[in-house]
Design an enzyme around this catalytic site. Structure first.
Site: not given
Ligand code: GTP
Ligand code: SPV
Ligand code: MN
Length: 598
Positions: A286, A263, A261
């Site tokens: 995602d 990153c 998350s």
């Protein structure tokens, strides 16, 4: 009313427990979304942004206690504790249902209960799955309408006896008659439960209204429950971006990337290459669902329909395609508000004005000591607004995957890029991933490095050892040459004086170029104990003056002593996963240590 008897029965049952004032089935129309947004503006929950600057956009401010995922209150309630494994919180499902039933009895008093039929993946695709979210939050409804395909089309697809994943959500704040609602109702931390029942394939979330805690199609369904389904059915549900890369000769490759998350998934997925003639198009930022096609290759599909992206740090310079994606018809949460009715955040690319209303609704000036936008402030934007969305991003069969990247935030040790020797070694790379914890989770350990296998630590719906075994088994299900090649990247390496050694963002295209060269059997590389590394001249640096030969050498250093220490820490972490940890991965670790000691 639904024609699906199972659905109608379940909705009736939840309504009699939660006791809402009204029930509303979401049809999935723009008018309906607008009506809900207008009502939230009227009640003071939302602010409409300046139409000439951000048309069709709204700003919400959450409760200061409800700003990100709550891993400490997230549960995998499998029948047996050992099936949840050492990385998940576990409560006996019977016990947890008792607790949730007691909390939920009357929890929607004074509120409307919305029923949202939604599809993860294009409606009707063989890869897609249907969920029904019941929620008492209109904010959740309008976000789900962007993040997923919702409404009548989904109900139609479900038909009279179709299967769905039941998802119950409540903010956990019943309204007494005549009481004034808060602008962001939620329950205190010790009353929040983000609960998953993996055998029953059911989700029950109570007490939070924010992001992954409340938009149940995303982390709860498309990752935690889907990971359980994927294991049962022989596919993969992963925390990955999907991008399409075209070289100057028109050759196309598809790349997935698992980064934890906050990153860099959204940034890489929308990258603007700095090397001439190369093109990146976005398929997802995602989540990737990957299934074998009839060609024996893994095909990836983004189950979402929108981006729930990190706002701070996003600018026309760092990620213009994200800025353009959220230019209109977007919901902003916990950003700062300007006097002109526009949004602002740290790193937006221009200085803050003299006065703002910060994410907590307070006056803010550039002299304030606190940030104006919360570090986990986000935008919810329709994916089809992305200027570089790939034309085939909704292809019901997904796209064939050529390469998988894994990586996290590591200041030291991990080089800019290295390639695995083979599939099992690639799974080892995914298993050992470490990263600094970011503001995407409420934690007192932000900034500390933790192991985060395949960026899935908070999202595996079962035992981590079984999860890694499943990745190994996927490799056995087809020929090795049909499997994606696996690479470990690290955009976040720092020099001793604390500066980024690699400029990142669009310049990452140079690393992608080497990666696709390697996929085609080209690209200069050296064999090292940790994998194949590019030679110092292998990564195209034409036109990039900020990275010298010395910097490049440092970015590509494999320090044996550092890696020996790393191997020791990996062994401790593998051991902590218990007896289900695959023997093949210990064998990879033994082999790594042997190479380091050779
Ligand atoms: P989730 O939505 O939380 O799963 O995260 P994500 O992986 O999509 O994160 P995102 O792309 O939004 O990353 C956000 C953070 O990473 C921001 O602070 C960015 O500035 C930073 N970031 C992204 N790419 C790079 C890069 O190449 N180099 C550096 N130094 N920072 C980067
Ligand atoms: C993450 O934390 O990985 C996110 C944001 O993508 S949330 O949907 O809130 O989980
Ligand atoms: Mn994420």
């Amino acid at each position: 009313m639904a024609t699906n008897v199972k659905l109608q029965t379940w909705v009736d049952q939840i309504a009699s427990m939660t006791q809402p004032d009204a029930i509303r089935w979401i049809k999935g129309t723009e008018e309906e979304k607008q009506e809900l947004l207008d009502a939230m503006v009227a009640s003071g929950m939302a602010t409409k942004l300046n139409e000439s600057k951000h048309p069709g956009c709204y700003l919400f401010r959450s409760d200061p206690s409800d700003v990100a995922r709550v891993e400490g209150r997230t549960y995998i309630a499998s029948v047996k504790e050992e099936d949840a494994g050492p990385t998940n919180n576990w409560i006996d499902p019977v016990e947890l249902k008792k607790t949730l039933t007691s909390l939920s009895t009357g929890c929607m008093k004074g509120r409307t209960m919305y029923v949202i039929p939604f599809s993860m993946g294009p409606v009707g695709s063989p890869i897609s799955k249907i969920g029904i979210e019941i929620t008492d939050s209109a904010y959740v409804v309008v976000n789900m309408m962007i993040m997923t395909r919702t409404g009548d089309a989904v109900l139609e697809q479900l038909g009279e006896d179709g299967e769905f994943i039941p998802c119950i959500h409540s903010v956990g704040a019943p309204l007494e008659e005549g009481a004034k609602d808060s602008t962001w109702p939620c329950a205190p931390m010790d009353k929040k439960y983000i609960a998953h029942f993996p055998e029953e394939k059911m989700i029950w979330s109570y007490g939070s209204g924010y992001g992954g805690n409340a938009l149940l199609g995303k982390k709860c369904f498309a990752l935690r429950i889907a990971s359980v389904l994927a294991r049962e059915e022989g596919w993969l549900a992963e925390h990955m971006l999907i991008l399409k890369l075209t070289d100057p000769n028109g050759n196309v490759k598809h790349i997935c990337g698992a980064f934890p998350s906050a990153c860099g998934k959204t940034n890489l997925a929308m990258l603007v290459p700095t090397i001439p003639g190369w093109k990146v198009e976005t398929l997802g930022d995602d989540i990737a669902w990957m299934k074998f096609g009839s060609d024996g290759r893994l095909h990836a599909l983004n189950p979402e329909a929108g981006f729930f992206g990190v706002a701070p740090g996003t600018s026309m310079e760092s990620n213009p395609n994200a800025m353009l994606s959220c230019a209109k018809n977007t919901i902003f949460t916990n950003c700062a508000l300007t006097d002109e009715g526009d949004i602002w955040w740290e790193g937006i690319g221009y200085d803050a004005p003299e006065h703002l209303i910060d994410w907590q609704g307070k006056d803010w000036t550039p002299n304030s000591s606190e940030v104006a936008a919360h570090k986990n402030a986000r935008f919810t934007a329709p994916a089809n607004q992305c200027p570089v969305i790939a034309p085939d991003w909704e292809d019901p069969n997904g796209v064939p995957v050529d390469a998988i990247l894994v990586g996290g935030r590591r200041k030291t040790t991990i080089p800019l890029v290295h390639q695995s020797f083979n599939w099992n070694h690639g799974i080892f790379m995914g298993a050992i991933m470490g990263s600094e914890i970011t503001a995407a989770v409420i934690s007192d350990k932000v900034g500390q490095v933790r192991r985060d296998p395949f960026a899935m630590l908070p999202f595996i719906g079962y035992h981590v050892g079984d999860y890694l075994q499943h990745w190994l088994d996927i490799g056995k299900a087809t020929d090795e040459d049909k499997l994606p090649k696996i690479f470990y990247v690290n955009w976040f390496r720092k020099s001793e004086d604390g500066k980024w050694l690699w400029p990142g963002y669009g310049e990452n295209s140079r690393v992608l170029k080497w990666i696709v060269e390697r996929c085609s059997g080209e690209g200069k590389a050296v064999e090292t104990p940790i994998g194949y590394l590019p030679t110092v001249d292998a990564i195209d640096r034409s036109g990039l003056d900020s990275v010298s030969d010395e910097d490049m050498a440092e970015l590509l250093t494999v320090d044996k002593e550092e890696w020996k220490a790393e191997a020791k820490s990996i062994r401790a972490h593998f051991t902590s996963y218990g007896p289900k940890m695959p023997r093949e991965l210990f064998a990879e670790l033994d082999a790594l240590e042997a190479r380091l000691n050779a």
